[in-house]
Design a protein around this motif. Sequence first.
Motif, PDB file in Angstrom:
ATOM      1  N   TYR A   1       0.840  -1.199   0.000  1.00 16.92           N
ATOM      2  CA  TYR A   1       0.000   0.000   0.000  1.00 16.92           C
ATOM      3  C   TYR A   1       0.875   1.249   0.000  1.00 16.92           C
ATOM      4  O   TYR A   1       0.407   2.344   0.239  1.00 16.92           O
ATOM      5  CB  TYR A   1      -0.901   0.020   1.246  1.00 16.92           C
TER       6      TYR A   1
ATOM      7  N   HIS B   1     -13.602   9.642   3.328  1.00 17.94           N
ATOM      8  CA  HIS B   1     -12.357   8.872   3.239  1.00 17.94           C
ATOM      9  C   HIS B   1     -11.987   8.301   4.597  1.00 17.94           C
ATOM     10  O   HIS B   1     -12.186   8.938   5.635  1.00 17.94           O
ATOM     11  CB  HIS B   1     -11.223   9.762   2.735  1.00 17.94           C
ATOM     12  N   ASP B   2     -11.399   7.094   4.584  1.00 18.56           N
ATOM     13  CA  ASP B   2     -11.076   6.431   5.844  1.00 18.56           C
ATOM     14  C   ASP B   2      -9.594   6.130   6.004  1.00 18.56           C
ATOM     15  O   ASP B   2      -9.182   5.548   7.004  1.00 18.56           O
ATOM     16  CB  ASP B   2     -11.877   5.121   5.962  1.00 18.56           C
ATOM     17  N   THR B   3      -8.783   6.509   5.025  1.00 19.78           N
ATOM     18  CA  THR B   3      -7.359   6.178   5.033  1.00 19.78           C
ATOM     19  C   THR B   3      -6.541   7.448   4.917  1.00 19.78           C
ATOM     20  O   THR B   3      -6.878   8.326   4.105  1.00 19.78           O
ATOM     21  CB  THR B   3      -7.029   5.246   3.859  1.00 19.78           C
TER      22      THR B   3
ATOM     23  N   GLN C   1       1.077   4.931   6.386  1.00 16.24           N
ATOM     24  CA  GLN C   1      -0.352   4.991   6.081  1.00 16.24           C
ATOM     25  C   GLN C   1      -1.143   4.394   7.234  1.00 16.24           C
ATOM     26  O   GLN C   1      -0.784   3.331   7.760  1.00 16.24           O
ATOM     27  CB  GLN C   1      -0.663   4.224   4.794  1.00 16.24           C
TER      28      GLN C   1
ATOM     29  N   TYR D   1      -4.956   3.046   8.458  1.00  9.87           N
ATOM     30  CA  TYR D   1      -6.257   2.521   8.022  1.00  9.87           C
ATOM     31  C   TYR D   1      -6.857   1.771   9.195  1.00  9.87           C
ATOM     32  O   TYR D   1      -6.174   0.969   9.843  1.00  9.87           O
ATOM     33  CB  TYR D   1      -6.070   1.605   6.812  1.00  9.87           C
ATOM     34  N   GLU D   2      -8.109   2.039   9.498  1.00 11.86           N
ATOM     35  CA  GLU D   2      -8.793   1.404  10.634  1.00 11.86           C
ATOM     36  C   GLU D   2      -7.980   1.576  11.924  1.00 11.86           C
ATOM     37  O   GLU D   2      -7.809   0.630  12.695  1.00 11.86           O
ATOM     38  CB  GLU D   2      -9.067  -0.071  10.347  1.00 11.86           C
TER      39      GLU D   2
ATOM     40  N   ARG E   1      -0.790   0.670   8.595  1.00  8.16           N
ATOM     41  CA  ARG E   1      -0.888  -0.446   7.659  1.00  8.16           C
ATOM     42  C   ARG E   1       0.395  -0.633   6.842  1.00  8.16           C
ATOM     43  O   ARG E   1       0.723  -1.735   6.429  1.00  8.16           O
ATOM     44  CB  ARG E   1      -2.074  -0.234   6.719  1.00  8.16           C
TER      45      ARG E   1
ATOM     46  N   GLN F   1      -4.235   7.383  14.266  1.00  8.38           N
ATOM     47  CA  GLN F   1      -5.491   7.690  13.586  1.00  8.38           C
ATOM     48  C   GLN F   1      -6.631   7.551  14.580  1.00  8.38           C
ATOM     49  O   GLN F   1      -6.693   6.567  15.329  1.00  8.38           O
ATOM     50  CB  GLN F   1      -5.727   6.772  12.379  1.00  8.38           C
TER      51      GLN F   1
ATOM     52  N   TYR G   1     -11.318   9.163  11.777  1.00  8.40           N
ATOM     53  CA  TYR G   1     -10.394   9.027  10.647  1.00  8.40           C
ATOM     54  C   TYR G   1      -9.350  10.141  10.577  1.00  8.40           C
ATOM     55  O   TYR G   1      -8.433  10.044   9.752  1.00  8.40           O
ATOM     56  CB  TYR G   1     -11.095   8.912   9.296  1.00  8.40           C
TER      57      TYR G   1
ATOM     58  N   SER H   1      -5.590  11.670   1.811  1.00 12.12           N
ATOM     59  CA  SER H   1      -6.618  10.731   2.224  1.00 12.12           C
ATOM     60  C   SER H   1      -7.162   9.979   1.017  1.00 12.12           C
ATOM     61  O   SER H   1      -7.060  10.441  -0.128  1.00 12.12           O
ATOM     62  CB  SER H   1      -7.751  11.449   2.971  1.00 12.12           C
TER      63      SER H   1
ATOM     64  N   GLY I   1      -9.767   3.251   1.767  1.00 12.39           N
ATOM     65  CA  GLY I   1      -8.741   2.263   2.030  1.00 12.39           C
ATOM     66  C   GLY I   1      -9.040   0.834   1.685  1.00 12.39           C
ATOM     67  O   GLY I   1      -8.169  -0.016   1.729  1.00 12.39           O
TER      68      GLY I   1
END
Lengths: 111, 114
Positions: free
Chosen positions: A97, B29-31, B48, B50-51, B55, B68, B72, B93, B96
Amino acid sequence: TQLLEQSPQFLSIQEGENLTVYCNSSSVFSSLQWYRQEPGEGPVLLVTVVTGGEVKKLKRLTFQFGDARKDSSLHITAAQPGDTGLYLCAGIPSGTYKYIFGTGTRLKVLA
Amino acid sequence: DAGVTQSPTHLIKTRGQQVTLRCSPKSGHDTVSWYQQALGQGPQFIFQYYEEEERQRGNFPDRFSGHQFPNYSSELNVNALLLGDSALYLCASSLGGLRNQPQHFGDGTRLSIL
């Protein structure tokens, strides 16, 4: 180390001329994105290419993704002063990613 | 529809200090990804989120950390600042769930280390 090399680094042309910017790597990317960045601002996405051999057009800009998904090009037809800026390619290596950005091409179009 | 917002826009610190930069992603956006851009160069990927988890990480030392939040938004923390940390810090952003999603960038925080 996965690198994206852009050429040329600098380009100064007259209004109305055509130009091509290249983005090359020895690594395979799941996609490549092209951005334009102006001073004091963040990069703005122009296009994303995903499929090897894909060609996308955005008005006077034509983007191509290499068949092997290791390289891309941006061609501008009849450049205008408003096209002036820093052009960046960015790729996501397969299986990650992590976005890798190219070294950038600084374009100046003279009226 | 608000885009990506970053704060502060400019910051001056001295060597050895610590700094926190903030980012609110584009609505929906979530990432969030963070980048360091030195003058005249392309952005370098820091990490990065994510959640609420990191990640993916780039080649940056542990002095660079992040977080995060459930809404978000994200923070980038840099400890023991060095002169070489002077740069434009960009937040981007995206959605994700899948790779290859378009990134939307903020205008960055210009960090100067004296």
